[in-house]
Design a protein around this motif. Structure first.
Motif, PDB file in Angstrom:
ATOM      1  N   ARG A 191       0.932  -1.139   0.037  1.00 49.59           N
ATOM      2  CA  ARG A 191       0.131  -0.431  -0.302  1.00 49.59           C
ATOM      3  C   ARG A 191       1.077   1.277   0.005  1.00 49.59           C
ATOM      4  O   ARG A 191       0.111   2.607  -0.199  1.00 49.59           O
ATOM      5  N   LYS A 192       2.398   0.936   0.568  1.00 43.74           N
ATOM      6  CA  LYS A 192       2.956   2.206   0.736  1.00 43.74           C
ATOM      7  C   LYS A 192       3.878   2.212  -0.623  1.00 43.74           C
ATOM      8  O   LYS A 192       4.549   2.941  -1.296  1.00 43.74           O
ATOM      9  N   TYR A 194       5.272   1.123  -5.073  1.00 41.51           N
ATOM     10  CA  TYR A 194       4.803   0.350  -5.808  1.00 41.51           C
ATOM     11  C   TYR A 194       5.789  -0.923  -6.272  1.00 41.51           C
ATOM     12  O   TYR A 194       5.300  -1.520  -7.194  1.00 41.51           O
ATOM     13  N   ASP A 201       2.899   7.782  -5.362  1.00 35.57           N
ATOM     14  CA  ASP A 201       1.892   9.177  -5.447  1.00 35.57           C
ATOM     15  C   ASP A 201       0.547   8.883  -5.505  1.00 35.57           C
ATOM     16  O   ASP A 201       0.836  10.036  -6.023  1.00 35.57           O
ATOM     17  N   LEU A 202      -0.449   7.913  -5.995  1.00 36.52           N
ATOM     18  CA  LEU A 202      -2.009   8.595  -6.659  1.00 36.52           C
ATOM     19  C   LEU A 202      -2.613   8.211  -6.236  1.00 36.52           C
ATOM     20  O   LEU A 202      -2.161   8.056  -4.908  1.00 36.52           O
ATOM     21  N   ASP A 203      -3.589   8.097  -5.507  1.00 38.29           N
ATOM     22  CA  ASP A 203      -4.647   8.744  -5.162  1.00 38.29           C
ATOM     23  C   ASP A 203      -5.512   6.669  -5.177  1.00 38.29           C
ATOM     24  O   ASP A 203      -5.727   6.520  -6.448  1.00 38.29           O
TER      25      ASP A 203
END
Ligand SMILES: CC(=O)SCCNC(=O)CCNC(=O)[C@H](O)C(C)(C)COP(=O)(O)OP(=O)(O)OC[C@H]1O[C@@H](n2cnc3c(N)ncnc32)[C@H](O)[C@@H]1OP(=O)(O)O
Length: 203
Positions: A191-192, A194, A201-203
């Motif tokens: 979740r932190k 990628y 840094d995407l919602d």
């Protein structure tokens, strides 16, 4: 053995001989549709979607399959919604291949339901058996992976590039290798980050 019995054996994992004019004629019908699909121009997305609907046993909304696609039948493969398959997806779908929604295939993935006995005499007569493959919702299968007969992959799981999946893989894990094994569960770290130490840094 008549066509009805051959088809029943094809579906149910029993041994059979995949010969006989009726069976080959039926298969040829789907091969023609697949040929047309693979001859489409890049801009003919609508035509490809229509042909995919004619070819597959079932296809949900907004599926996108890059040509070339390879399939022994096509009609024994079922896709949910929003499936994406990169180039050269190969479906040995003599029995059912059930693909959930939001599944992604990297290039050059093979999904095989068919096998032959190891015993030489039966094999020389082309004896065959097929075992269904099930791929859960939101699974990502990396480039060049091979999914073998009878395998079930649980939802949300990631299969690493180049894996040979010989046995069932549960839901919500990262698995890779030859033979493919569960390496870790999907969790907090994902979740932190990628990719390794790169933060989302995407919602
Ligand atoms: C839909 C499309 O078209 S996608 C386009 C095609 N892209 C792909 O196929 C990419 C597929 N991605 C992968 O295989 C990735 O490596 C993933 C998703 C499995 C990575 O999973 P992560 O758990 O994040 O692995 P991470 O990158 O942290 O690597 C951990 C270890 O596993 C190893 N590893 C990673 N992937 C693989 C793999 N496929 N096979 C073998 N080993 C692997 C790494 O080398 C590393 O080893 P180390 O601990 O000895 O240094």
């Amino acid at each position: 053995m008549d066509l009805k019995e051959v088809k029943e054996r094809m579906r149910s994992g029993r041994l059979y001989y995949p010969t006989g004019e009726d069976l080959l004629q039926e298969q040829a019908k789907y091969m023609e549709i697949l040929y047309d699909f693979n001859q489409t121009r890049p801009r003919e997305g609508e035509k490809r979607a229509q042909l995919l609907e004619k070819l597959l046993g079932g296809v949900g909304k907004n599926c996108y399959v890059e040509p070339p696609l390879h399939a022994n039948w096509g009609c024994n493969t079922y896709m949910g919604d929003e499936v994406y398959a990169n180039f050269n997806l190969t479906l040995v779908d003599d029995a059912r291949i059930n693909i959930g929604s939001h599944v992604m295939f990297g290039p050059n993935v093979t999904v095989a339901t068919a096998g032959h006995p190891v015993e030489p005499l039966l094999r020389s007569r082309q004896a065959q058996y097929n075992l269904e493959v099930n791929i859960g919702d939101n699974v990502w299968i990396g480039a060049g992976a091979v999914i073998l007969p009878g395998v079930t992959i649980g939802e949300n799981t990631v299969i690493g590039a180049g894996s040979i999946v010989t046995k069932d893989i549960p839901a919500n894990v990262v698995a890779y290798g030859n033979p493919c094994k569960v390496v870790r569960e999907i969790g907090e770290k994902d979740r932190k980050y990628y990719y390794r130490d790169r933060e989302i840094d995407l919602d």
